[in-house]
Design a protein around this motif. Structure first.
Motif, PDB file in Angstrom:
ATOM      1  N   SER A   6       0.453  -1.145  -0.164  1.00  0.00           N
ATOM      2  CA  SER A   6      -0.151  -0.361   0.069  1.00  0.00           C
ATOM      3  C   SER A   6       0.912   1.231  -0.040  1.00  0.00           C
ATOM      4  N   ASP A   7       1.819   1.144   0.623  1.00  0.00           N
ATOM      5  CA  ASP A   7       2.837   2.240   0.583  1.00  0.00           C
ATOM      6  C   ASP A   7       3.895   2.754  -0.089  1.00  0.00           C
ATOM      7  N   GLU A  37      -9.362   0.160   3.191  1.00  0.00           N
ATOM      8  CA  GLU A  37      -9.409   1.300   2.211  1.00  0.00           C
ATOM      9  C   GLU A  37      -9.094   1.624   1.380  1.00  0.00           C
ATOM     10  N   SER A  38      -7.881   1.767   2.194  1.00  0.00           N
ATOM     11  CA  SER A  38      -6.530   2.675   0.967  1.00  0.00           C
ATOM     12  C   SER A  38      -6.263   2.408  -0.005  1.00  0.00           C
ATOM     13  N   PRO A  40      -7.036  -0.524  -3.012  1.00  0.00           N
ATOM     14  CA  PRO A  40      -8.180  -1.183  -3.254  1.00  0.00           C
ATOM     15  C   PRO A  40      -7.560  -3.112  -4.070  1.00  0.00           C
ATOM     16  N   GLN A  41      -5.961  -3.045  -4.357  1.00  0.00           N
ATOM     17  CA  GLN A  41      -5.230  -4.614  -4.277  1.00  0.00           C
ATOM     18  C   GLN A  41      -5.803  -4.884  -3.384  1.00  0.00           C
ATOM     19  N   PHE A  42      -5.859  -4.507  -2.470  1.00  0.00           N
ATOM     20  CA  PHE A  42      -5.981  -5.635  -1.249  1.00  0.00           C
ATOM     21  C   PHE A  42      -6.772  -5.984  -0.626  1.00  0.00           C
ATOM     22  N   GLU A  43      -7.064  -7.105  -0.156  1.00  0.00           N
ATOM     23  CA  GLU A  43      -8.744  -7.948  -0.109  1.00  0.00           C
ATOM     24  C   GLU A  43      -8.218  -8.355   1.214  1.00  0.00           C
ATOM     25  N   LEU A  44      -8.636  -8.790   2.501  1.00  0.00           N
ATOM     26  CA  LEU A  44      -8.757  -9.201   3.943  1.00  0.00           C
ATOM     27  C   LEU A  44     -10.369  -9.887   4.023  1.00  0.00           C
ATOM     28  N   ILE A  45      -9.315 -10.764   4.600  1.00  0.00           N
ATOM     29  CA  ILE A  45     -10.815 -12.502   4.267  1.00  0.00           C
ATOM     30  C   ILE A  45     -11.007 -12.580   6.005  1.00  0.00           C
ATOM     31  N   HIS A  46     -12.178 -12.300   6.504  1.00  0.00           N
ATOM     32  CA  HIS A  46     -11.612 -12.797   7.883  1.00  0.00           C
ATOM     33  C   HIS A  46     -12.338 -14.607   8.087  1.00  0.00           C
ATOM     34  N   THR A  47     -12.276 -15.445   9.154  1.00  0.00           N
ATOM     35  CA  THR A  47     -12.262 -16.514   9.733  1.00  0.00           C
ATOM     36  C   THR A  47     -12.715 -16.651  10.553  1.00  0.00           C
ATOM     37  N   LEU A  48     -13.463 -16.934  11.774  1.00  0.00           N
ATOM     38  CA  LEU A  48     -13.591 -16.748  13.069  1.00  0.00           C
ATOM     39  C   LEU A  48     -14.103 -18.582  13.449  1.00  0.00           C
ATOM     40  N   THR A  49     -13.122 -19.275  14.452  1.00  0.00           N
ATOM     41  CA  THR A  49     -13.913 -20.795  14.296  1.00  0.00           C
ATOM     42  C   THR A  49     -14.103 -21.220  15.855  1.00  0.00           C
ATOM     43  N   ARG A  50     -14.231 -19.767  16.725  1.00  0.00           N
ATOM     44  CA  ARG A  50     -15.200 -20.386  18.267  1.00  0.00           C
ATOM     45  C   ARG A  50     -15.647 -19.120  18.281  1.00  0.00           C
TER      46      ARG A  50
END
Length: 117
Positions: A6-7, A37-38, A40-50
């Protein structure tokens, strides 16, 4: 790596699949959301196990599996995978990537020894 991309305004896709037990355990959440937000090439996918049922969490639940990895990287050409986590998690993800035909030279890993989670 996501912050560096990003930087430097690198025109490369960066994907982060970030698995935690609960939403409260997501480290650097505000910083990661700012990167989304800053850049557009970065995608964050969260997943929670508990995460308890009935919580406010509306995102993905469950462990990182082959289907999730394939969905995240399906349009990427020759992605490099960086695995970080407990030895068991890293080993399991390594095996998934191997079963997908990912060459070992495209898998880099770091194991968190002594972690009891």
């Amino acid at each position: 790596m996501a912050e560096y991309a990003s930087d430097k305004h690198l025109d490369i896709p960066v994907r982060l699949i970030y698995s935690n037990r609960t939403a409260d355990e997501i480290a650097y959440r505000d910083e990661l959301d700012a990167l989304v937000e800053s850049n557009p090439q970065f995608e964050l996918i969260h997943t929670l196990t508990r995460e308890p049922e009935g919580s406010e969490w509306t995102g993905r639940r469950g462990r990182v599996d082959r289907a999730l990895i394939e969905a995240v990287v399906n349009e990427l050409e020759a992605p490099v995978f960086y695995l970080c986590g407990t030895p068991g998690m890293v080993r399991g993800l390594w095996e998934i990537l191997q079963s997908m035909g990912v060459p070992p030279e495209r898998i880099i890993y770091e194991q968190f020894w002594g972690y009891t989670g």
